[in-house]
Design a protein around this motif. Structure first.
Motif, mmCIF file in Angstrom:
data_model
loop_
_atom_site.group_PDB
_atom_site.id
_atom_site.type_symbol
_atom_site.label_atom_id
_atom_site.label_comp_id
_atom_site.label_asym_id
_atom_site.label_seq_id
_atom_site.Cartn_x
_atom_site.Cartn_y
_atom_site.Cartn_z
ATOM 1 N N MET A 1 0.806 -1.187 0.000
ATOM 2 C CA MET A 1 0.000 0.000 0.000
ATOM 3 C C MET A 1 0.852 1.255 0.000
ATOM 4 S SD MET A 1 -2.587 1.519 2.807
ATOM 5 C CE MET A 1 -1.629 2.873 3.405
ATOM 6 N N VAL A 2 1.810 1.344 0.842
ATOM 7 C CA VAL A 2 2.571 2.571 1.016
ATOM 8 C C VAL A 2 3.785 2.542 0.102
ATOM 9 C CG1 VAL A 2 3.850 3.955 2.673
ATOM 10 C CG2 VAL A 2 1.798 2.761 3.393
ATOM 11 N N CYS A 3 3.999 3.646 -0.584
ATOM 12 C CA CYS A 3 5.181 3.749 -1.432
ATOM 13 C C CYS A 3 5.768 5.144 -1.314
ATOM 14 C CB CYS A 3 4.838 3.427 -2.879
ATOM 15 S SG CYS A 3 3.619 4.519 -3.598
ATOM 16 N N LYS A 4 7.070 5.204 -1.372
ATOM 17 C CA LYS A 4 7.783 6.474 -1.290
ATOM 18 C C LYS A 4 7.715 7.145 -2.655
ATOM 19 C CE LYS A 4 11.248 9.004 0.708
ATOM 20 N NZ LYS A 4 11.005 9.827 1.829
ATOM 21 N N LEU A 5 7.324 8.382 -2.664
ATOM 22 C CA LEU A 5 7.264 9.151 -3.896
ATOM 23 C C LEU A 5 8.681 9.510 -4.318
ATOM 24 C CD1 LEU A 5 5.331 10.641 -5.886
ATOM 25 C CD2 LEU A 5 5.632 12.631 -4.436
ATOM 26 N N LYS A 6 8.964 9.349 -5.593
ATOM 27 C CA LYS A 6 10.285 9.688 -6.117
ATOM 28 C C LYS A 6 10.324 11.162 -6.495
ATOM 29 C CE LYS A 6 10.934 5.064 -7.875
ATOM 30 N NZ LYS A 6 10.880 4.220 -9.049
ATOM 31 N N GLU A 7 11.520 11.737 -6.432
ATOM 32 C CA GLU A 7 11.700 13.141 -6.817
ATOM 33 C C GLU A 7 11.197 13.344 -8.242
ATOM 34 O OE1 GLU A 7 12.612 15.778 -5.198
ATOM 35 O OE2 GLU A 7 13.408 14.905 -3.376
ATOM 36 N N GLY A 8 10.482 14.431 -8.442
ATOM 37 C CA GLY A 8 10.008 14.765 -9.771
ATOM 38 C C GLY A 8 8.632 14.217 -10.116
ATOM 39 N N GLU A 9 8.146 13.249 -9.348
ATOM 40 C CA GLU A 9 6.807 12.714 -9.602
ATOM 41 C C GLU A 9 5.765 13.631 -8.980
ATOM 42 O OE1 GLU A 9 6.592 8.687 -8.232
ATOM 43 O OE2 GLU A 9 7.994 7.965 -9.742
ATOM 44 N N SER A 10 4.561 13.569 -9.519
ATOM 45 C CA SER A 10 3.487 14.444 -9.060
ATOM 46 C C SER A 10 3.004 14.049 -7.668
ATOM 47 C CB SER A 10 2.321 14.388 -10.039
ATOM 48 O OG SER A 10 1.200 15.050 -9.500
ATOM 49 N N MET A 11 3.006 15.015 -6.789
ATOM 50 C CA MET A 11 2.510 14.790 -5.434
ATOM 51 C C MET A 11 1.004 14.579 -5.446
ATOM 52 S SD MET A 11 3.598 14.380 -2.476
ATOM 53 C CE MET A 11 3.782 14.868 -0.807
ATOM 54 N N CYS A 12 0.308 15.237 -6.350
ATOM 55 C CA CYS A 12 -1.150 15.076 -6.432
ATOM 56 C C CYS A 12 -1.514 13.649 -6.823
ATOM 57 C CB CYS A 12 -1.734 16.069 -7.422
ATOM 58 S SG CYS A 12 -1.549 17.752 -6.839
ATOM 59 N N GLU B 1 -9.043 3.806 0.846
ATOM 60 C CA GLU B 1 -10.448 3.457 0.596
ATOM 61 C C GLU B 1 -10.619 1.947 0.407
ATOM 62 O OE1 GLU B 1 -11.467 5.953 -2.727
ATOM 63 O OE2 GLU B 1 -11.651 7.733 -1.451
ATOM 64 N N ARG B 2 -9.671 1.312 -0.265
ATOM 65 C CA ARG B 2 -9.722 -0.155 -0.427
ATOM 66 C C ARG B 2 -9.648 -0.851 0.919
ATOM 67 N NH1 ARG B 2 -5.424 0.091 -4.952
ATOM 68 N NH2 ARG B 2 -6.721 0.658 -6.716
ATOM 69 N N LEU B 3 -8.758 -0.381 1.767
ATOM 70 C CA LEU B 3 -8.629 -0.980 3.093
ATOM 71 C C LEU B 3 -9.881 -0.760 3.931
ATOM 72 C CD1 LEU B 3 -4.916 -0.127 3.860
ATOM 73 C CD2 LEU B 3 -5.876 -2.402 3.537
ATOM 74 N N GLU B 4 -10.478 0.409 3.798
ATOM 75 C CA GLU B 4 -11.703 0.690 4.550
ATOM 76 C C GLU B 4 -12.856 -0.214 4.105
ATOM 77 O OE1 GLU B 4 -12.119 4.947 4.067
ATOM 78 O OE2 GLU B 4 -10.960 5.325 5.895
ATOM 79 N N LYS B 5 -12.846 -0.631 2.841
ATOM 80 C CA LYS B 5 -13.883 -1.542 2.342
ATOM 81 C C LYS B 5 -13.812 -2.910 3.014
ATOM 82 C CE LYS B 5 -14.699 0.513 -2.155
ATOM 83 N NZ LYS B 5 -14.585 0.376 -3.614
ATOM 84 N N ILE B 6 -12.616 -3.256 3.474
ATOM 85 C CA ILE B 6 -12.477 -4.547 4.184
ATOM 86 C C ILE B 6 -12.371 -4.331 5.697
ATOM 87 C CG2 ILE B 6 -11.556 -5.812 2.208
ATOM 88 C CD1 ILE B 6 -8.758 -5.489 3.472
ATOM 89 N N ASN B 7 -12.941 -3.217 6.139
ATOM 90 C CA ASN B 7 -13.064 -2.877 7.562
ATOM 91 C C ASN B 7 -11.739 -2.598 8.268
ATOM 92 O OD1 ASN B 7 -15.862 -2.995 7.489
ATOM 93 N ND2 ASN B 7 -15.846 -5.211 7.824
ATOM 94 N N VAL B 8 -10.768 -2.104 7.537
ATOM 95 C CA VAL B 8 -9.538 -1.605 8.156
ATOM 96 C C VAL B 8 -9.666 -0.087 8.142
ATOM 97 C CG1 VAL B 8 -7.033 -1.457 8.010
ATOM 98 C CG2 VAL B 8 -8.202 -3.560 7.299
ATOM 99 N N ASN B 9 -9.967 0.477 9.288
ATOM 100 C CA ASN B 9 -10.237 1.908 9.362
ATOM 101 C C ASN B 9 -8.978 2.704 9.665
ATOM 102 O OD1 ASN B 9 -13.023 1.745 8.846
ATOM 103 N ND2 ASN B 9 -13.351 1.040 10.936
ATOM 104 N N PHE B 10 -8.859 3.815 8.945
ATOM 105 C CA PHE B 10 -7.744 4.723 9.128
ATOM 106 C C PHE B 10 -8.281 6.062 9.592
ATOM 107 C CE2 PHE B 10 -5.446 1.769 6.560
ATOM 108 C CZ PHE B 10 -4.118 1.979 6.861
ATOM 109 N N ASP B 11 -7.650 6.619 10.576
ATOM 110 C CA ASP B 11 -7.924 7.990 10.975
ATOM 111 C C ASP B 11 -7.416 8.893 9.849
ATOM 112 O OD1 ASP B 11 -6.400 10.353 13.040
ATOM 113 O OD2 ASP B 11 -8.574 10.062 12.926
ATOM 114 N N LYS B 12 -8.165 9.930 9.522
ATOM 115 C CA LYS B 12 -7.757 10.824 8.425
ATOM 116 C C LYS B 12 -6.409 11.487 8.716
ATOM 117 C CE LYS B 12 -11.279 9.952 5.945
ATOM 118 N NZ LYS B 12 -11.160 9.009 4.859
#
Length: 102
Positions: A1-12, A23-34
């Motif tokens: 799930m988590v990946c480090k953004l490389k320099e020059g790639e879009s942050m958006c 959102e995928r994790l929340e669908k399987i009832n793994v809740n994340f605080d915003k």
């Protein structure tokens, strides 16, 4: 799930990808605080965003992912404009030095 953004790639794009993953994790009832989601996004940002992260942490009390994405878009646009101006300025300086050596 988590990946480090490389320099020059879009942050958006990075924010959107991370948001989809959460959102995928929340669908399987793994809740994340915003706040945790925002922290994950910022922590997996390249070092060129260190100043943005510092400013964000010092000034922002609470934001949504959409607000964070908008802030990052504004930051990216400013970086591109700043880079263009510094490159253009360097080119003009180089041209002026070249003209002076005739």
């Amino acid at each position: 799930m988590v990946c480090k953004l490389k320099e020059g790639e879009s942050m958006c794009s990075h924010v959107q990808k991370m948001q989809r993953d959460v959102e995928r994790l929340e669908k399987i009832n793994v809740n994340f605080d915003k706040a945790l989601t925002i922290d994950m996004i910022l922590n997996y940002s390249p070092s060129s965003y260190d100043q943005f992260i510092l400013t964000y942490n010092l000034n922002i009390i609470e934001t949504t992912l959409i607000e964070l994405k908008n802030l990052l878009q504004t930051n990216e646009a400013g970086k591109k404009k700043s880079h263009f101006n510094s490159v253009a300025g360097a080119s003009i300086m180089a041209i002026q030095k070249y003209k002076g050596k005739k």
